[in-house]
Each structure stands twice: as structure tokens, then as C-alpha cells.
Design an enzyme around this catalytic site. Structure first.
Site, short mmCIF file in Angstrom:
data_model
loop_
_atom_site.label_atom_id
_atom_site.label_comp_id
_atom_site.label_asym_id
_atom_site.label_seq_id
_atom_site.Cartn_x
_atom_site.Cartn_y
_atom_site.Cartn_z
N SER A 170 -6.44 16.89 -41.82
CA SER A 170 -6.24 16.58 -43.23
C SER A 170 -7.14 17.47 -44.08
O SER A 170 -8.19 17.94 -43.61
CB SER A 170 -6.59 15.11 -43.51
OG SER A 170 -6.68 14.85 -44.89
N TYR A 183 -12.55 7.96 -42.64
CA TYR A 183 -11.30 8.67 -42.34
C TYR A 183 -11.53 10.18 -42.43
O TYR A 183 -11.12 10.94 -41.55
CB TYR A 183 -10.21 8.24 -43.31
CG TYR A 183 -8.94 9.04 -43.23
CD1 TYR A 183 -7.96 8.74 -42.28
CD2 TYR A 183 -8.70 10.10 -44.11
CE1 TYR A 183 -6.79 9.48 -42.20
CE2 TYR A 183 -7.53 10.84 -44.04
CZ TYR A 183 -6.58 10.53 -43.09
OH TYR A 183 -5.42 11.27 -43.03
N LYS A 187 -11.28 13.15 -39.44
CA LYS A 187 -10.41 14.32 -39.52
C LYS A 187 -11.21 15.62 -39.36
O LYS A 187 -10.70 16.61 -38.84
CB LYS A 187 -9.65 14.31 -40.84
CG LYS A 187 -8.59 13.20 -40.91
CD LYS A 187 -7.54 13.36 -39.81
CE LYS A 187 -6.39 12.41 -39.95
NZ LYS A 187 -5.35 12.62 -38.92
#
Length: 279
Positions: A170, A183, A187
Site C-alpha cells: 500500500s 496497518y 504494509k
């Protein structure tokens, strides 16, 4: 406020209209004879990847945690002429992962391509206020399961004389998003995992790469794309001034898994409309 929201949506629609049309006729057979597994692939980016790989000639195994989603996606892909099988798979479940590979072998004879796309973000909170259980869940799915899938795919790729692994990261790997701290870190970890595995398997004719999507108009990103404040802030850092399309991420994955990318391994391709992407 309503005027501002309409203006932002108008801007997005104008820009989106300038994006290319992804017509099947423009695809070739560069993946003909290949077998691909794509996790979390019944909607959004994963579905677009499965569809693109299928259109380029690959036989595809798709998966999701929900049986209805699998059945609907398989039906849709088959109606589009794609050779596909589907199975319920929670990537943190070892038995589910085992069955995923068994389907690829029993239905299509082996495995050439693994696309690890499954990810979760169960909470929105500052990183130092994130609950430990939430942290563990994010890393279990986003990192550990990606590593396990690659580990389990490795002997299958060896049997085929080589292949490709692609992790889906991401833009948050490069630009941590404040309410999505855990999160974002998960990533970033995938960038390192990509390089580490790539270096170890390069002599086995296996290439390992990563794609880092920007903000893409999917259900997963709807909290950003459907919010006036979120959309305005996000678009302000995207030079192309629009959100991405799932098909644009799929194009990068198709390239990386084809012979057109035969001299690329251990790399991350950022598909984010020009957003800043440097660690």
C-alpha cells in the site's frame, strides 16, 4: 458543505473519465498456460487482478472467507470467458491454505503465480493507542499469512521450474496514515519481506515483487473515498487528482508476473497517481 462535496465528486468524475478503458481485446496471451492463485479475490483489487490474469491466459484460483462471494465471483469470471476455480479460504487458517494449493494442483496441474492480496484493518486508532490484540490480528493476516503463503507456494513453484510471487502492499507503507498506524507498518513490512525472499529464491528462477497501490475506489477504502473531508485531503496529495481503479493495480501485477518483467525482482511498483513514495 453539500456544494463542496458535489464539487469534489465532480472533480473525481472528470478525472476518472480520462482514465483508460480496460478492454479485453487489448490484452494478450502472455500468461497462457500459467496457473495463478489470488487471495481475497472476489471483489475490489483482488477480483480485478484475477480477471486481468485470466484475460491474459492464466487459469486462476480465487478465494474469499465467504462462500457466497466465491460462488458469485466464479460465476462472473466464467461468464467473461476466464478459466477459474474458487474456494473459501481464511489465509490465517493452515487447512484453508492447504486446500487452496490443492485446488490449483488438482484442477490445473500446479502453480506458477501467487498473488498475496488478503489484508485487514479492524480498527482506526493512533498507533500507540492500538489494542495489542488488534495489532496481532493485523500482523497475523497482513504479514505472517503472506509469509506462510509464500513459504507454502515455494515447493510448488520449484516443481514448475520457477514462477512469480507478488505481494500487495500500500502507499501507506511509505506514508503512514495517522488513524491507520498499525496497518501502515504492516504494509511497510511487506516491502522488506519482498526483498528478503527475492534474494533467497532468485537462483530457483522465482521472481518476487510487490505492488503498492495508492487510494483505490473500493469498499476497503470507502471510509476515505466516500467522505468529503477524507476525499479532499487525500486528493490534495495525489498529483493526478483522482483515486485509482482496481484495474490499474491489476495491470501492474500482470506485468510483473509476465516475461515482460523478466529482469525485475525484489522491487515494489507504486501505483498511486504520483503520490510521494519514499522511505
Amino acid at each position: 458543505m453539500m456544494f463542496r462535496l458535489k464539487f469534489i465528486r465532480s472533480l473525481m468524475n472528470t478525472k476518472m473519465s480520462k482514465t483508460p478503458n480496460f478492454v479485453r481485446a487489448n490484452h494478450n496471451d502472455r500468461l497462457k498456460g500459467k496457473v495463478a492463485i489470488v487471495t481475497a479475490s472476489t471483489e475490489g483489487i483482488g477480483y480485478a487482478i484475477a480477471k486481468r490474469l485470466g484475460h491474459e491466459g492464466a487459469s486462476v484460483v480465487i478465494s474469499s472467507r465467504k462462500e457466497d462471494n466465491v460462488e458469485n465471483a466464479v460465476k462472473s469470471l466464467r461468464s467473461d470467458g476466464i478459466t477459474v476455480e474458487g474456494i473459501v479460504c481464511h489465509v490465517a487458517n493452515s487447512d484453508h491454505r492447504k486446500k487452496l494449493f490443492e485446488v490449483a494442483k488438482s484442477k490445473f496441474g500446479g502453480l506458477d503465480i501467487l498473488v498475496s492480496n488478503a489484508a485487514v484493518n479492524p480498527t482506526v486508532s493512533p498507533i500507540l493507542e492500538t489494542d495489542e490484540q488488534v495489532w496481532d490480528k493485523i500482523f497475523e493476516i497482513n504479514v505472517k499469512s503472506s509469509w506462510l503463503l509464500a513459504k507454502e507456494a515455494y515447493p510448488e513453484l520449484i516443481k514448475r521450474g520457477g514462477g512469480n510471487i507478488v505481494f500487495i502492499s500500500s502507499i501507506a507503507a511509505y506514508q503512514p496514515m495517522e488513524p491507520l498506524g498499525a496497518y501502515s507498518v504492516s504494509k511497510t513490512t511487506l516491502l522488506g519481506l519482498t526483498k528478503a525472499i527475492a534474494n533467497e529464491v532468485v537462483h530457483d528462477n522465482i521472481r518476487v515483487n510487490c505492488v503498492a497501490p495508492g487510494i483505490v475506489a473500493t469498499k476497503f477504502a470507502s471510509a476515505i473515498t466516500n467522505s468529503e473531508a477524507g476525499a479532499e485531503k487525500s486528493l490534495s496529495i495525489i498529483p493526478l487528482k483522482r483515486f485509482g481503479k482496481p484495474e490499474e493495480i491489476a495491470s501492474a501485477v500482470a506485468f510483473l508476473t509476465s516475461n515482460d518483467a523478466s529482469y525485475i525482482t525484489g522491487e515494489t511498483i507504486v501505483v498511486a497517481g504520483g503520490a510521494h513514495a519514499h522511505l
